[in-house]
Write a protein that holds these residues in place. Sequence first.
Motif, PDB file in Angstrom:
ATOM      1  N   PRO A  76       0.811  -1.221   0.000  1.00 21.39           N
ATOM      2  CA  PRO A  76       0.000   0.000   0.000  1.00 21.39           C
ATOM      3  C   PRO A  76       0.845   1.273   0.000  1.00 21.39           C
ATOM      4  O   PRO A  76       0.472   2.273  -0.617  1.00 21.39           O
ATOM      5  CB  PRO A  76      -0.826  -0.121   1.283  1.00 21.39           C
ATOM      6  N   ARG A  77       2.002   1.200   0.680  1.00 21.13           N
ATOM      7  CA  ARG A  77       2.834   2.402   0.728  1.00 21.13           C
ATOM      8  C   ARG A  77       3.339   2.795  -0.651  1.00 21.13           C
ATOM      9  O   ARG A  77       3.495   3.990  -0.939  1.00 21.13           O
ATOM     10  CB  ARG A  77       4.018   2.204   1.682  1.00 21.13           C
ATOM     11  N   VAL A  78       3.606   1.819  -1.489  1.00 19.03           N
ATOM     12  CA  VAL A  78       4.060   2.134  -2.849  1.00 19.03           C
ATOM     13  C   VAL A  78       3.050   3.040  -3.543  1.00 19.03           C
ATOM     14  O   VAL A  78       3.414   4.067  -4.130  1.00 19.03           O
ATOM     15  CB  VAL A  78       4.276   0.840  -3.668  1.00 19.03           C
ATOM     16  N   VAL A  79       1.776   2.697  -3.462  1.00 19.70           N
ATOM     17  CA  VAL A  79       0.753   3.494  -4.126  1.00 19.70           C
ATOM     18  C   VAL A  79       0.608   4.852  -3.453  1.00 19.70           C
ATOM     19  O   VAL A  79       0.463   5.883  -4.124  1.00 19.70           O
ATOM     20  CB  VAL A  79      -0.594   2.755  -4.159  1.00 19.70           C
ATOM     21  N   LYS A  80       0.666   4.890  -2.127  1.00 22.62           N
ATOM     22  CA  LYS A  80       0.555   6.171  -1.430  1.00 22.62           C
ATOM     23  C   LYS A  80       1.717   7.095  -1.776  1.00 22.62           C
ATOM     24  O   LYS A  80       1.531   8.302  -1.968  1.00 22.62           O
ATOM     25  CB  LYS A  80       0.467   5.937   0.078  1.00 22.62           C
ATOM     26  N   MET A  81       2.911   6.541  -1.886  1.00 18.10           N
ATOM     27  CA  MET A  81       4.061   7.366  -2.257  1.00 18.10           C
ATOM     28  C   MET A  81       3.953   7.813  -3.702  1.00 18.10           C
ATOM     29  O   MET A  81       4.307   8.953  -4.035  1.00 18.10           O
ATOM     30  CB  MET A  81       5.354   6.582  -2.025  1.00 18.10           C
ATOM     31  N   CYS A 125      -0.527   1.856 -10.224  1.00 15.50           N
ATOM     32  CA  CYS A 125       0.342   3.003 -10.498  1.00 15.50           C
ATOM     33  C   CYS A 125       0.340   3.364 -11.979  1.00 15.50           C
ATOM     34  O   CYS A 125       0.362   4.553 -12.333  1.00 15.50           O
ATOM     35  CB  CYS A 125       1.757   2.716 -10.014  1.00 15.50           C
ATOM     36  N   GLU A 126       0.282   2.369 -12.856  1.00 18.10           N
ATOM     37  CA  GLU A 126       0.221   2.682 -14.285  1.00 18.10           C
ATOM     38  C   GLU A 126      -1.100   3.364 -14.636  1.00 18.10           C
ATOM     39  O   GLU A 126      -1.131   4.287 -15.468  1.00 18.10           O
ATOM     40  CB  GLU A 126       0.424   1.414 -15.111  1.00 18.10           C
ATOM     41  N   TYR A 127      -2.175   2.936 -14.012  1.00 24.48           N
ATOM     42  CA  TYR A 127      -3.467   3.587 -14.254  1.00 24.48           C
ATOM     43  C   TYR A 127      -3.402   5.051 -13.811  1.00 24.48           C
ATOM     44  O   TYR A 127      -3.831   5.962 -14.543  1.00 24.48           O
ATOM     45  CB  TYR A 127      -4.569   2.854 -13.487  1.00 24.48           C
ATOM     46  N   ILE A 128      -2.866   5.288 -12.620  1.00 24.20           N
ATOM     47  CA  ILE A 128      -2.762   6.660 -12.117  1.00 24.20           C
ATOM     48  C   ILE A 128      -1.891   7.496 -13.043  1.00 24.20           C
ATOM     49  O   ILE A 128      -2.206   8.658 -13.337  1.00 24.20           O
ATOM     50  CB  ILE A 128      -2.195   6.651 -10.681  1.00 24.20           C
ATOM     51  N   ASP A 129      -0.791   6.913 -13.519  1.00 26.69           N
ATOM     52  CA  ASP A 129       0.117   7.659 -14.381  1.00 26.69           C
ATOM     53  C   ASP A 129      -0.546   8.027 -15.695  1.00 26.69           C
ATOM     54  O   ASP A 129      -0.300   9.106 -16.244  1.00 26.69           O
ATOM     55  CB  ASP A 129       1.379   6.831 -14.644  1.00 26.69           C
ATOM     56  N   GLU A 130      -1.390   7.142 -16.211  1.00 24.46           N
ATOM     57  CA  GLU A 130      -2.088   7.452 -17.455  1.00 24.46           C
ATOM     58  C   GLU A 130      -3.140   8.528 -17.256  1.00 24.46           C
ATOM     59  O   GLU A 130      -3.344   9.392 -18.115  1.00 24.46           O
ATOM     60  CB  GLU A 130      -2.716   6.186 -18.032  1.00 24.46           C
TER      61      GLU A 130
END
Length: 205
Positions: A11-16, A70-75
């Motif tokens: 979860p921390r990966v996504v929060k960061m 993370c890829e979805y957020i980046d897109e």
Amino acid sequence: MKLHTSIGPNPRVVKMFLAEKGLEIPFVTVDLMGGENRREPYVAAVNPAGQTPALELDDGSCVTEITAICEYIDERHPSPPLIGTTAEERAATRMWTRRVDLKVCEPMANGFRYAEGLRLFESRMRVLPEAAPGLKAVARDGLEWLEGHVQGPWIAGDRFTLADVLLFCFLDFGATVGQPLDPGFGKLTAWFETVKARPSAAASA
């Protein structure tokens, strides 16, 4: 969007990642210690794999697995780019993220689950206590490999990417569960301290 989150490095990966993007979305805290992620309604409505994190979209559907999230957020929010702006950059990011995951994060996490985390996980998944020392050694071997192959200031070269976020979150976690980064790995130690100084590291802790 809202993020179903809990304690732990995943979860921390996504929060960061969100903090690096400057995005603030609602968090729904899942009681990992109490096993909320392993029973209804979470496994039916959010993630049938019983894991965190999960990104719930506005239509109620959920995206799980940290790299997919993370890829979805980046897109959806491409600035600043943390995957890449060209096919070549995206390929490099995905390559290094995969290497970090396979060589370090997965063996480190399972080394913890089968040893220090055994009591928590033995009723939730197949655990192999006899494999824990070997898995921890595999994670260390992966770090030694990275030490010899990382060329730029960041894991993927001259760009701060998801690969950096992933490795940092797991190394920071590893230090708390008996798998600290060997200070003899000078490049990775310097890299770790540089990432630790980023505002997103504190924001996601």
